[in-house]
Write an enzyme that holds these catalytic residues in place. Sequence first.
Site, PDB file in Angstrom:
ATOM      1  N   GLU A  16       0.826  -0.954  -0.080  1.00 53.06           N
ATOM      2  CA  GLU A  16      -0.003   0.086   0.071  1.00 53.06           C
ATOM      3  C   GLU A  16       0.921   1.328  -0.019  1.00 53.06           C
ATOM      4  O   GLU A  16       0.320   2.395  -0.534  1.00 53.06           O
ATOM      5  CB  GLU A  16      -0.964  -0.214   1.157  1.00 53.06           C
ATOM      6  CG  GLU A  16      -1.969  -1.009   1.317  1.00 53.06           C
ATOM      7  CD  GLU A  16      -2.811  -1.336   2.584  1.00 53.06           C
ATOM      8  OE1 GLU A  16      -3.859  -1.968   2.800  1.00 53.06           O
ATOM      9  OE2 GLU A  16      -2.067  -0.966   3.530  1.00 53.06           O
ATOM     10  N   ASP A 193     -12.229  -6.314  -1.731  1.00 52.17           N
ATOM     11  CA  ASP A 193     -13.070  -7.500  -1.294  1.00 52.17           C
ATOM     12  C   ASP A 193     -14.465  -7.085  -0.824  1.00 52.17           C
ATOM     13  O   ASP A 193     -14.819  -5.826  -0.371  1.00 52.17           O
ATOM     14  CB  ASP A 193     -12.459  -8.570  -0.502  1.00 52.17           C
ATOM     15  CG  ASP A 193     -12.198  -8.103   0.920  1.00 52.17           C
ATOM     16  OD1 ASP A 193     -13.246  -7.985   1.788  1.00 52.17           O
ATOM     17  OD2 ASP A 193     -11.110  -7.480   1.123  1.00 52.17           O
TER      18      ASP A 193
END
Length: 226
Positions: A16, A193
């Site tokens: 990230e 997700d």
Amino acid sequence: MGDYKTIGILSALEVESDIILKEMEDRSVSVVAGMTFTKGTIRGREAVLATCGVSKVNAALFTQIMIDHFSPDCILFTGVAGSMDPSVRQMDLVVGDKLTFHDVNPHQLEFCFPNQVWFKTDRYLTEMIRDNAEGSILGAIITGDQFITSKDQKRQLKKRFPEAMAVEMEGCAVAQTCFVNEVPFAIIRCISDLADNGAEDSYDVFERKASEKSAMVILDTIYSME
């Protein structure tokens, strides 16, 4: 509005933060209590970056150390999250307007220091991020020390927090730490997700793409700062 001379940037995972690290110049590394911080410049603006790891405790520790040792004028959090609403799909961007802990009793939050159930993000920073995140969704984000991987878990959380757009494991810990230190804070999450029975497989597929999309918005936001 604020004068952001030094910007703090946090994420949970290296995937990230890698894209932001690559954009930093004049880098120097500091290790405080075993925690690594990279200080440098992004387009000439001072910044300090850290990968805090997963969980609320890690996020709070890194945030406090960053504040104490590097005195950022604001803190931005970037990363991935699970969807908490049917309107939020994989690769959507969620910009938080408020955060709370889903695994702490709200009465405990209300009556124990710092007596806050919800922690609001800085309005100006949030608007700047949204200006650089086309099609982003503004909404509540909930935090807990769980990776949500079942429809039943998600259904129960949505019943308790109907306004929630995303669920993750660090954001509110950063928000609370910033709140008590009076440091402006904002958060963006890209959905990796759907926080359901297929969450683990979906996360593996979308993790890197979602991480990069979120990080690019943070970079664009920094570039747009006057």
